[in-house]
Design a protein around this motif. Structure first.
Motif, PDB file in Angstrom:
ATOM      1  N   GLU A 208       0.903  -0.629   0.071  1.00 31.77           N
ATOM      2  CA  GLU A 208      -0.228  -0.203   0.135  1.00 31.77           C
ATOM      3  C   GLU A 208       1.058   1.092  -0.451  1.00 31.77           C
ATOM      4  N   GLN A 209       2.171   1.449   0.942  1.00 29.47           N
ATOM      5  CA  GLN A 209       2.722   2.322   1.220  1.00 29.47           C
ATOM      6  C   GLN A 209       3.546   2.797  -0.454  1.00 29.47           C
ATOM      7  N   HIS A 210       4.231   1.563  -0.938  1.00 25.05           N
ATOM      8  CA  HIS A 210       5.042   1.309  -1.696  1.00 25.05           C
ATOM      9  C   HIS A 210       4.206   2.212  -2.965  1.00 25.05           C
ATOM     10  N   GLY A 211       3.195   2.031  -2.927  1.00 27.02           N
ATOM     11  CA  GLY A 211       2.068   1.993  -4.552  1.00 27.02           C
ATOM     12  C   GLY A 211       1.935   4.213  -4.339  1.00 27.02           C
ATOM     13  N   VAL A 212       1.248   4.132  -3.038  1.00 25.52           N
ATOM     14  CA  VAL A 212       0.964   5.593  -2.759  1.00 25.52           C
ATOM     15  C   VAL A 212       2.411   6.408  -2.872  1.00 25.52           C
ATOM     16  N   SER A 213       3.143   6.201  -2.522  1.00 24.52           N
ATOM     17  CA  SER A 213       4.734   6.688  -2.769  1.00 24.52           C
ATOM     18  C   SER A 213       5.160   6.780  -4.446  1.00 24.52           C
ATOM     19  N   THR A 214       5.543   5.431  -4.549  1.00 29.03           N
ATOM     20  CA  THR A 214       5.277   5.768  -6.068  1.00 29.03           C
ATOM     21  C   THR A 214       4.492   7.070  -7.168  1.00 29.03           C
ATOM     22  N   ALA A 217       5.596  10.400  -5.827  1.00 27.62           N
ATOM     23  CA  ALA A 217       7.261  10.454  -7.397  1.00 27.62           C
ATOM     24  C   ALA A 217       6.964  11.407  -8.236  1.00 27.62           C
ATOM     25  N   HIS A 218       5.357  10.713  -9.021  1.00 23.42           N
ATOM     26  CA  HIS A 218       5.481  10.479 -10.105  1.00 23.42           C
ATOM     27  C   HIS A 218       4.539  12.262 -10.675  1.00 23.42           C
ATOM     28  N   ALA A 219       3.707  11.963  -9.531  1.00 25.08           N
ATOM     29  CA  ALA A 219       2.952  13.279  -9.525  1.00 25.08           C
ATOM     30  C   ALA A 219       3.524  14.863  -9.494  1.00 25.08           C
ATOM     31  N   MET A 220       4.736  14.725  -8.631  1.00 23.96           N
ATOM     32  CA  MET A 220       5.434  15.615  -8.080  1.00 23.96           C
ATOM     33  C   MET A 220       6.664  16.274  -9.825  1.00 23.96           C
ATOM     34  N   GLY A 221       6.547  14.972  -9.988  1.00 24.94           N
ATOM     35  CA  GLY A 221       7.761  15.243 -11.240  1.00 24.94           C
ATOM     36  C   GLY A 221       9.370  14.779 -10.467  1.00 24.94           C
ATOM     37  N   LEU A 222       9.252  13.788  -9.651  1.00 26.13           N
ATOM     38  CA  LEU A 222      10.346  13.856  -9.266  1.00 26.13           C
ATOM     39  C   LEU A 222      10.571  12.085  -9.392  1.00 26.13           C
ATOM     40  N   GLN A 223       9.592  11.918 -10.412  1.00 25.74           N
ATOM     41  CA  GLN A 223      10.069   9.653 -10.478  1.00 25.74           C
ATOM     42  C   GLN A 223      11.932   9.495 -11.249  1.00 25.74           C
TER      43      GLN A 223
END
Length: 428
Positions: A208-214, A217-223
């Motif tokens: 659950e946490q992995h999915g949210v954090s990933t 990161a994409h939403a903030m453009g930090l992937q």
């Protein structure tokens, strides 16, 4: 009320004002009548018998099952009376003391946290619905102790201050690599990457946490700068300039402290720095609460300082700073409890009434433990060499101030009022 329970309460509750109504409707009073009154109703003979022999587990279980209600004073008030009387003469002769002593003696058997078992333990708690955690956490989903620089801070402000405090102790520089062990919903790693232009590798055992954090990161453009993996820290082989771990060490288990710090030593570069933020005990080693271990954090353990330091020393790492945060977690839990209460109906819609009562008891009992028992927060600053960091602590406050100014400057400005459209004159 049965004779054994009455005897236990008479010997235990010397301070405070406790009223207990039993299954037959009879009410007894305990304590010296001081402080805020607390009144509980034990509804069933089954709960009364269980509480007589093992109150530290049976009271929360009876509350969860609706066999015990707190009529006055709330769960927090009940735990206040319990904890404030723990040192009273007479507690040593109760069944409860003997049972807790056995739990302490066998605590190592309860903490054989292999990689597979650690994954199962994490799933029990952190893979609960993300919607549940949104009901009571701050906007950034920080599920650890906040840092109340000022007593009137909001929860969101205090969690942001916590991230600044930790970041300052890491002494980060642009281009460095950072490992976040137990990266949660990603808030800290994303903050470090954005504030310092560093590359962050976060590891968690929670799907659950992995999915949210990933997604964050994409939403903030930090992937490209922040990556989160489902991986046990023991499986890592890369080397990092910095390691940070917040709220994860409580799940390592006393049997594995040497493994944890030995691994940290191999993962840190020669000039590496580590910041470990964990719940700890200011007193002697003791067993994990039976209720917390069974229902909330299976495999979890809160260490005393004397249990952590030997493992660090044997790893060859250097402790450069230790800070003890007192009462900050009590205030954090107070905020969480108030938020959960305000959203209780939503939580019940996700799970059920029994879950809500369990969670209420967990938050209130935890707050009480930080207010009236010996629970605190340890922040260990650790390095590979003793000359990596400045020899005074001035740099920490300076960095925090700079980050605070940066955070203020990066807040989204209020949307300007939309100007009314001007009417064009009709051209004849």
């Amino acid at each position: 009320m049965n004779i054994l329970l009455k005897h236990v309460l008479e010997r235990l509750v010397r301070v405070g004002s406790l009223k207990v109504t039993g299954p037959k409707g009879t009410t007894h009073k305990f304590g010296d009548g001081s402080g805020e009154p607390v009144h509980i109703h034990i509804k069933t003979m089954h709960a009364e018998r269980a509480i007589s022999f093992d109150p530290m587990l049976a009271v929360p279980e009876a509350y969860m099952d609706g066999e015990l209600d707190v009529i006055e004073g709330g769960v927090l008030g009940l735990m206040r009376i319990a904890f404030q009387n723990m040192g009273s003469s007479g507690i040593d002769v109760t069944w409860s003391k003997a049972i807790e002593g056995l739990r302490h003696a066998f605590r190592r058997l309860q903490q054989v946290n292999t990689a597979a078992r650690s994954r199962r333990n994490v799933q029990r708690h952190y893979d609960l619905s993300g919607e549940l955690y949104k009901l009571f956490l701050d906007e950034d989903m920080q599920y650890s102790c906040a840092y109340f620089e000022q007593p009137d801070m909001t929860l969101d402000e205090a969690q942001l201050a916590k991230k600044r405090h930790i970041a300052a102790k890491l002494r980060l520089k642009a281009g460095q690599t950072v490992l976040d062990i137990g990266s949660g919903w990603g808030g800290l790693g994303l903050y470090l990457a954005k504030a310092f232009d560093v590359d962050v590798q976060g590891v968690t055992l929670s799907t659950e946490q992995h999915g949210v954090s990933t997604d964050r990161a994409h939403a903030m453009g930090l992937q490209d700068r922040v990556h989160f993996d489902i991986k046990d820290y023991r499986a890592l082989n890369e080397r990092f300039d910095r390691i940070v771990s917040v709220g994860m060490f409580e799940h390592v288990g006393v049997n594995h402290y040497r493994t944890f710090f030995d691994k940290a030593a191999t993962l840190l570069k020669p000039d590496g720095v580590m910041l470990l933020h964990t719940i700890g005990r200011s007193g002697v080693p003791w067993a994990t609460s039976a209720f917390i271990r069974k229902y909330i954090f299976p495999g979890g353990y809160v260490p005393a300082l004397s249990e952590v330091m030997p493992a660090i020393e044997k790893s060859g790492l250097v402790v450069t700073d230790i800070e003890i945060l007192r009462l900050h977690y009590a205030d954090t839990l107070k905020h969480w409890g108030e938020r959960f209460a305000a959203n209780r109906d939503k939580a019940k819609a996700i799970y059920d009434e029994r879950f809500c009562r369990m969670w209420e008891f967990y938050l209130a009992a935890s707050e009480a433990a930080f207010r009236w028992q010996d629970l605190v927060i340890f922040q260990f600053q650790i390095a590979k060499k003793n000359d990596t960091l400045p020899t005074t602590r001035d740099y920490i406050a300076k960095c925090e101030k700079a980050l605070e100014l940066r955070d203020i400057g990066h807040r989204e400005p209020a949307a300007p009022a939309r100007a009314k459209p001007t009417r064009r004159k009709k051209v004849e």
